[in-house]
Design an enzyme around this catalytic site. Sequence first.
Site, PDB file in Angstrom:
ATOM      1  N   CYS A   1       0.823  -1.211   0.000  1.00 46.93           N
ATOM      2  CA  CYS A   1       0.000   0.000   0.000  1.00 46.93           C
ATOM      3  C   CYS A   1       0.856   1.259   0.000  1.00 46.93           C
ATOM      4  O   CYS A   1       0.369   2.344  -0.262  1.00 46.93           O
ATOM      5  CB  CYS A   1      -0.877   0.097   1.240  1.00 46.93           C
ATOM      6  SG  CYS A   1      -1.874  -1.323   1.549  1.00 46.93           S
TER       7      CYS A   1
ATOM      8  N   CYS B   1      -4.221   8.130   6.442  1.00 49.82           N
ATOM      9  CA  CYS B   1      -2.995   8.147   7.254  1.00 49.82           C
ATOM     10  C   CYS B   1      -3.353   8.198   8.735  1.00 49.82           C
ATOM     11  O   CYS B   1      -2.789   7.491   9.567  1.00 49.82           O
ATOM     12  CB  CYS B   1      -2.132   9.364   6.908  1.00 49.82           C
ATOM     13  SG  CYS B   1      -1.491   9.321   5.233  1.00 49.82           S
TER      14      CYS B   1
END
Lengths: 165, 165, 417, 417
Positions: B40, B109
């Site tokens: 990712c 995030c």
Amino acid sequence: MSTRTPLAYSPKILELFKNPKNLGRMNDASVVSQAGSPACGDVITIYLKIDGDKIIDSSFESYGCAANIAAASILTEMIKGKTLKEAWDLTWEDVANELGGLPPIKYHCSILAVGGLKRAIRKYFEEIKREKPEWLPKDLSKEERQALEEEELIERMYKKYGVVT
Amino acid sequence: MSTRTPLAYSPKILELFKNPKNLGRMNDASVVSQAGSPACGDVITIYLKIDGDKIIDSSFESYGCAANIAAASILTEMIKGKTLKEAWDLTWEDVANELGGLPPIKYHCSILAVGGLKRAIRKYFEEIKREKPEWLPKDLSKEERQALEEEELIERMYKKYGVVT
Amino acid sequence: MVKISELLEQHGKPSREVYLDNENSGWVPPEVVEAMLPYFNQKGYGHPSITNLPGWEAYEVVESTLELVKKTLNIRSGELVLTHSGTEANNLAILGTALAANKGKRRKIVVSAIEHMSVLFPARTLEERGFKFVTVPVDKEGFVNPEILSMLVDNETLLVSIQMVNHEIGTIQDLKTLVKVVKDVDSEIIFHTDAVDAYGRLKIDVEDLGVDMLTLSSHKIHGPKGVGVLYVREGLKISPILYGALSTQKMWPGVENVPAIAGFGKAVELAFRDFEGNVEKMKNLRDMLIDGILETVPDTLLNGPRGEKRAPDNVNVSFLHVEGESITIELSLRGIYVSSGSACTSRVLEPSHVILAIGRKHEEAHGSILFKISRYNSREDIEYVLSQIPLAIERLREISPLAKQSKRSIDEKEVYA
Amino acid sequence: MVKISELLEQHGKPSREVYLDNENSGWVPPEVVEAMLPYFNQKGYGHPSITNLPGWEAYEVVESTLELVKKTLNIRSGELVLTHSGTEANNLAILGTALAANKGKRRKIVVSAIEHMSVLFPARTLEERGFKFVTVPVDKEGFVNPEILSMLVDNETLLVSIQMVNHEIGTIQDLKTLVKVVKDVDSEIIFHTDAVDAYGRLKIDVEDLGVDMLTLSSHKIHGPKGVGVLYVREGLKISPILYGALSTQKMWPGVENVPAIAGFGKAVELAFRDFEGNVEKMKNLRDMLIDGILETVPDTLLNGPRGEKRAPDNVNVSFLHVEGESITIELSLRGIYVSSGSACTSRVLEPSHVILAIGRKHEEAHGSILFKISRYNSREDIEYVLSQIPLAIERLREISPLAKQSKRSIDEKEVYA
Ligand SMILES: Cc1ncc(COP(=O)(O)O)c(C=O)c1O
Ligand SMILES: Cc1ncc(COP(=O)(O)O)c(C=O)c1O
């Protein structure tokens, strides 16, 4: 060669636009003819003064763009002193070349001018002299035909593309 | 409000990127956990040192973008001295706010950071202490779930959008 | 091949110049150019979605320009899509709406008969994709009648596009009423307005108007070419019509033209700095020019309305018996730069569809001239123009057979062979 | 809302700056800006198809720029369509070809797997309109195998689009062979090439290559943004994809961006003034940078070929165990401006499709950095970059758990919860 289609004229066209030669109505013309229509935005009137088989004078009027004015003007310059047969043999390409080239969308200006001239010559023989020389074809020349077609075609295009409902 | 989706960060993110707090492996951590995957492009490792029900120290490592590093760093700042319950109650929005806002495409995030923290707390109770407090839900929290989903989803997206034939 | 340099030489540089062709291409003031300069090579020359300093600087330009634009239009939510021209923004509005609605049952697109071609043509093209294309007629001054509009829309209508100000004849529509009338029929109908010629000349309040999409173009307000804007209301779904790498927006691919956007921002700032004063000045010059022409040149027709419902910068007059392209050249030789609705300048064999739509005849349209005034023109400019126009028109009427035919009695049979 | 000015302040202006992001946004040299300036407000600020002096001056710019471009490509006939970006020119090539062929039996579009998104995405979109979309795989260095290509095309193929030079990894295709192979299968197949990253770096001879269409972009050769070009071979019929008022061309509506076109013309002139010298310089800097990085930074992979088959301006390296967006920021803080193929910078949740297509793993793609060298860079620039990169990568590897995991033995079970 450029493929653009702008209205960038040859300097000759602008020169003739600024100072057209042989401009104006001729009161003692032997024959007068016109090509184009106000609705098209292009009308050229050609005046010829004929003596025997010679064009001894010529003038024009023009309702149209600068190319139109210049084409008519240079054509009258080109035919002065020519015999009717020599004048008849001129093509719209000759006029376009004499102008230093025309943008493609302005070819019709030269066609109208030459079409007008040929109409005048034809009219001179058919309606005024009433006798046709051998070299004058019975069928319309390409410029006469195209002038006629343009006059009619544009009317049809207006109808087709007209946005007014 | 702008509808643009750029990577214009808050100054806080850049500040923490330049000088991350609580960076690095903790050798005497009570528990370690990780969220994200190298494929990712986002991995956050969270180290917690726990004393009783309090987090007495915390540090992080991050493989990811500046927002990833900053989110992990500020999270470790936010939880130091907090009870495990208090730390558990933090949401990804809290972290995003503390950062001075995140561009929408960077929400993940903050989600990864909080997801990593919650995994660590869950792991601490389930694998290390082997007894779960009442306030720890059996079901995954939204951040744990989303971190997991992202880990799996991105794998699926690679397959779907991969251009290689 | 035509040597353009020789054409330019033959033309010569007039000693006095007045630029009144801002409709076709905006003149960009030095302040605006100044605002662009740093972004070529000093700062912000990066890509606005790349995370490095020149990229972030570039992004700041995009962001701050669009924030300013939003303020001037009272836009509180929704998106401003950046394209490279008003033409592109209009295409996105029309084609993007149709693409997004492709499978729906709404199949009708309604536009006014006097829209700019960048609205008219994409809308008409949709006929090929099974949409119904309907034009709303306008009256003799270019106004759309709200009742007629209301009759032409229905619950199968996908999109209505009516411009705020007409680019050729300056008609200011009562847009708020038109929007209301459409939404009253069916509130789901999407309403787009091309405000390219309204921005900077009229107060525009997007929230108050209730439009769903709105188009702007930088070079129409003295900004540089290279920037068009489409406002898209929050929640409205349109589809992109071009595809590629995305920068900061989803609806138009490719990198934003940052220096041009900086210039556009400055142009917006200048247009709104003394908005009332600018408008007042343009109106005065406009009326001075209209009155002057109509008084001194016979056989002229004003196209479009007079007074408050005419755009402050618009003067459009048909000079009868002469053809527009000739007029633009004749005036150019005198240092006055204008354009015409003549067929000769339109690159199709028809004169301006706008002039025809208000009921003018073809020959009237061929002689139409558009003077687009700007705040950079002075009274002296207009005085100079007024001193030259009668001479210019007179010379061309000398050349034209029509002018004289209209004056004298002539044997028609003789002339029309 | 994020205050970008504060972000810029936090970043600070590095005392030494090296711009290596010319891939995403070209740096425009002062000479090019200078060439644009007159056309904003001194001359040629008119519309290039209007018959007045500023219009004719504008037309001269368009014409002379395109004549120059034709000379540099050895184009003897055909048209150069002006758009506002390479993205738009690519869209016109792909979508315009499909539109023109809409009713024909040729339904296959073949593109290489590493095309720019502005080729890939419009081509893929055509699937929705019943076309077959086929990608040609590339080898580990990005080369298309002519035999594979030949097998993928057939007499139902409408269009093949393969770029001359890849924008990310610099692979220079043997385009002449690829064109031949396709035309050998069926000479009616249309061949488009995106030459955006080839122009100004390779000698291109359109006649010799035999391509039917070719794309250029101004800002990729240090021209201003706002100009893309599509060459269309004489006689090839494509359809416009946007609609509006035409200026000097039929294939893209709206007014040409004349100041930008003037700047583009100057950029072309500069790129070809000392072509060999420019290319030689770029190659030297390229090899200096590649060698320097591979020697000083462990765990790095060069993406793309080496030597003559690599574009002279392209350096692309994957730094393992660190993520590309972090690297761009870390380098930006050191005044070095680059971009990355990381997912984080692509605005879609995938890393560069180019890096993946040459067989790199995702984690290798995430750490890829593109350095795009230009003739405006110096040896000192590259020396500075080489002094900073090891420090930058080391700092980020300090932060990354992956770097250390690869070095030390760690209880995997402990770390991966
Ligand atoms: C009303 C209107 N809409 C759209 C446009 C197109 O704008 P642009 O020139 O930026 O493509 C124009 C410009 O002529 C216009 O006058
Ligand atoms: C190979 C290639 N094609 C097309 C484009 C698009 O060009 P532009 O940025 O002018 O839209 C780019 C630019 O990134 C490119 O590198």
